[in-house]
Design a protein around this motif. Structure first.
Motif, PDB file in Angstrom:
ATOM      1  N   ALA A  12       7.224   3.740   5.672  1.00  0.00           N
ATOM      2  CA  ALA A  12       7.092   4.322   6.980  1.00  0.00           C
ATOM      3  C   ALA A  12       5.795   4.829   7.062  1.00  0.00           C
ATOM      4  CB  ALA A  12       7.938   5.896   6.847  1.00  0.00           C
ATOM      5  N   PHE A  13       4.837   5.012   6.217  1.00  0.00           N
ATOM      6  CA  PHE A  13       3.525   5.352   6.252  1.00  0.00           C
ATOM      7  C   PHE A  13       2.794   4.066   6.917  1.00  0.00           C
ATOM      8  CE2 PHE A  13      -1.011   5.941   5.388  1.00  0.00           C
ATOM      9  CZ  PHE A  13      -1.119   7.206   5.486  1.00  0.00           C
ATOM     10  N   GLU A  14       3.219   3.129   6.477  1.00  0.00           N
ATOM     11  CA  GLU A  14       2.370   1.787   6.830  1.00  0.00           C
ATOM     12  C   GLU A  14       2.739   1.259   8.102  1.00  0.00           C
ATOM     13  OE1 GLU A  14       2.271  -2.547   7.332  1.00  0.00           O
ATOM     14  OE2 GLU A  14       3.991  -1.556   6.907  1.00  0.00           O
ATOM     15  N   GLU A  15       4.092   1.610   8.626  1.00  0.00           N
ATOM     16  CA  GLU A  15       4.654   1.302  10.010  1.00  0.00           C
ATOM     17  C   GLU A  15       3.761   2.071  10.882  1.00  0.00           C
ATOM     18  OE1 GLU A  15       8.887   1.663   9.780  1.00  0.00           O
ATOM     19  OE2 GLU A  15       9.148  -0.213   9.118  1.00  0.00           O
ATOM     20  N   GLU A  16       3.377   3.188  10.652  1.00  0.00           N
ATOM     21  CA  GLU A  16       2.661   4.239  11.380  1.00  0.00           C
ATOM     22  C   GLU A  16       1.049   4.089  11.446  1.00  0.00           C
ATOM     23  OE1 GLU A  16       2.301   8.819  12.365  1.00  0.00           O
ATOM     24  OE2 GLU A  16       3.960   8.161  11.444  1.00  0.00           O
ATOM     25  N   ASN A  20      -3.887  -1.149   5.718  1.00  0.00           N
ATOM     26  CA  ASN A  20      -5.165  -0.766   5.066  1.00  0.00           C
ATOM     27  C   ASN A  20      -5.119   0.756   4.725  1.00  0.00           C
ATOM     28  OD1 ASN A  20      -6.258  -3.350   5.327  1.00  0.00           O
ATOM     29  ND2 ASN A  20      -7.195  -3.067   7.295  1.00  0.00           N
ATOM     30  N   GLU A  21      -4.827   1.650   5.620  1.00  0.00           N
ATOM     31  CA  GLU A  21      -4.521   2.974   5.520  1.00  0.00           C
ATOM     32  C   GLU A  21      -3.753   3.203   4.239  1.00  0.00           C
ATOM     33  OE1 GLU A  21      -6.503   5.699   6.715  1.00  0.00           O
ATOM     34  OE2 GLU A  21      -7.719   3.996   7.595  1.00  0.00           O
ATOM     35  N   LEU A  22      -2.680   2.753   4.224  1.00  0.00           N
ATOM     36  CA  LEU A  22      -1.633   2.914   3.186  1.00  0.00           C
ATOM     37  C   LEU A  22      -2.257   2.421   1.874  1.00  0.00           C
ATOM     38  CD1 LEU A  22       1.018   3.351   1.770  1.00  0.00           C
ATOM     39  CD2 LEU A  22       1.551   1.138   2.090  1.00  0.00           C
ATOM     40  N   LEU A  23      -2.914   1.648   1.742  1.00  0.00           N
ATOM     41  CA  LEU A  23      -3.706   1.062   0.514  1.00  0.00           C
ATOM     42  C   LEU A  23      -5.049   2.198   0.238  1.00  0.00           C
ATOM     43  CD1 LEU A  23      -4.147  -2.701   0.896  1.00  0.00           C
ATOM     44  CD2 LEU A  23      -2.587  -1.363  -0.458  1.00  0.00           C
ATOM     45  N   VAL A  24      -5.576   2.537   1.287  1.00  0.00           N
ATOM     46  CA  VAL A  24      -6.387   3.761   0.891  1.00  0.00           C
ATOM     47  C   VAL A  24      -5.890   5.044   0.415  1.00  0.00           C
ATOM     48  CG1 VAL A  24      -8.099   5.196   2.230  1.00  0.00           C
ATOM     49  CG2 VAL A  24      -8.307   2.958   2.716  1.00  0.00           C
ATOM     50  N   LEU A  25      -4.665   5.339   0.813  1.00  0.00           N
ATOM     51  CA  LEU A  25      -3.960   6.506   0.577  1.00  0.00           C
ATOM     52  C   LEU A  25      -3.427   6.504  -0.994  1.00  0.00           C
ATOM     53  CD1 LEU A  25      -2.685   9.267   1.109  1.00  0.00           C
ATOM     54  CD2 LEU A  25      -0.580   7.824   1.654  1.00  0.00           C
ATOM     55  N   ASN A  27      -4.905   4.417  -3.459  1.00  0.00           N
ATOM     56  CA  ASN A  27      -5.932   4.320  -4.091  1.00  0.00           C
ATOM     57  C   ASN A  27      -6.351   5.805  -4.486  1.00  0.00           C
ATOM     58  OD1 ASN A  27      -8.109   2.613  -5.427  1.00  0.00           O
ATOM     59  ND2 ASN A  27      -9.203   3.536  -3.999  1.00  0.00           N
ATOM     60  N   ASP A  28      -6.544   6.468  -3.265  1.00  0.00           N
ATOM     61  CA  ASP A  28      -6.971   7.896  -3.458  1.00  0.00           C
ATOM     62  C   ASP A  28      -6.206   8.709  -4.459  1.00  0.00           C
ATOM     63  OD1 ASP A  28      -9.227   6.978  -2.186  1.00  0.00           O
ATOM     64  OD2 ASP A  28      -8.560   8.210  -0.166  1.00  0.00           O
ATOM     65  N   THR A  29      -4.711   8.168  -4.253  1.00  0.00           N
ATOM     66  CA  THR A  29      -3.855   9.278  -5.058  1.00  0.00           C
ATOM     67  C   THR A  29      -3.927   8.950  -6.549  1.00  0.00           C
ATOM     68  OG1 THR A  29      -2.208   9.283  -3.117  1.00  0.00           O
ATOM     69  CG2 THR A  29      -1.365   9.573  -5.419  1.00  0.00           C
ATOM     70  N   LEU A  30      -4.141   7.551  -6.833  1.00  0.00           N
ATOM     71  CA  LEU A  30      -4.338   7.002  -8.209  1.00  0.00           C
ATOM     72  C   LEU A  30      -5.563   7.726  -8.578  1.00  0.00           C
ATOM     73  CD1 LEU A  30      -3.225   3.227  -7.880  1.00  0.00           C
ATOM     74  CD2 LEU A  30      -1.838   5.086  -8.996  1.00  0.00           C
ATOM     75  N   LEU A  31      -6.615   7.560  -8.006  1.00  0.00           N
ATOM     76  CA  LEU A  31      -7.801   8.186  -8.332  1.00  0.00           C
ATOM     77  C   LEU A  31      -7.819   9.631  -8.782  1.00  0.00           C
ATOM     78  CD1 LEU A  31     -10.517   6.417  -6.188  1.00  0.00           C
ATOM     79  CD2 LEU A  31     -10.154   5.879  -8.693  1.00  0.00           C
ATOM     80  N   ALA A  32      -7.221  10.352  -7.861  1.00  0.00           N
ATOM     81  CA  ALA A  32      -7.064  11.986  -7.905  1.00  0.00           C
ATOM     82  C   ALA A  32      -6.349  12.138  -9.279  1.00  0.00           C
ATOM     83  CB  ALA A  32      -6.532  12.417  -6.831  1.00  0.00           C
TER      84      ALA A  32
END
Length: 57
Positions: A12-16, A20-25, A27-32
């Protein structure tokens, strides 16, 4: 949240917002999460002119 719920939320996030924004999200989640667990993370910044490892603690 089940694995199926997480996958559905990602789709759903990717569709909206786009892939690229899904991958950033993600990646940021994994780093955090890794930082919260006290892990050191090395990465290569694509903006560097040469290969340089950066460490996030």
């Amino acid at each position: 949240m089940t694995e199926a719920d997480l996958i559905a939320a990602c789709i759903a996030f990717e569709e909206e917002h786009g892939v690229n924004e899904l991958l950033v999200l993600l990646n940021d989640t994994l780093l955090a999460r890794a930082q919260a667990a006290g892990m050191n993370i090395e990465y290569i910044d694509a903006e560097d002119e040469e290969l340089v490892f950066h460490t996030v603690q």
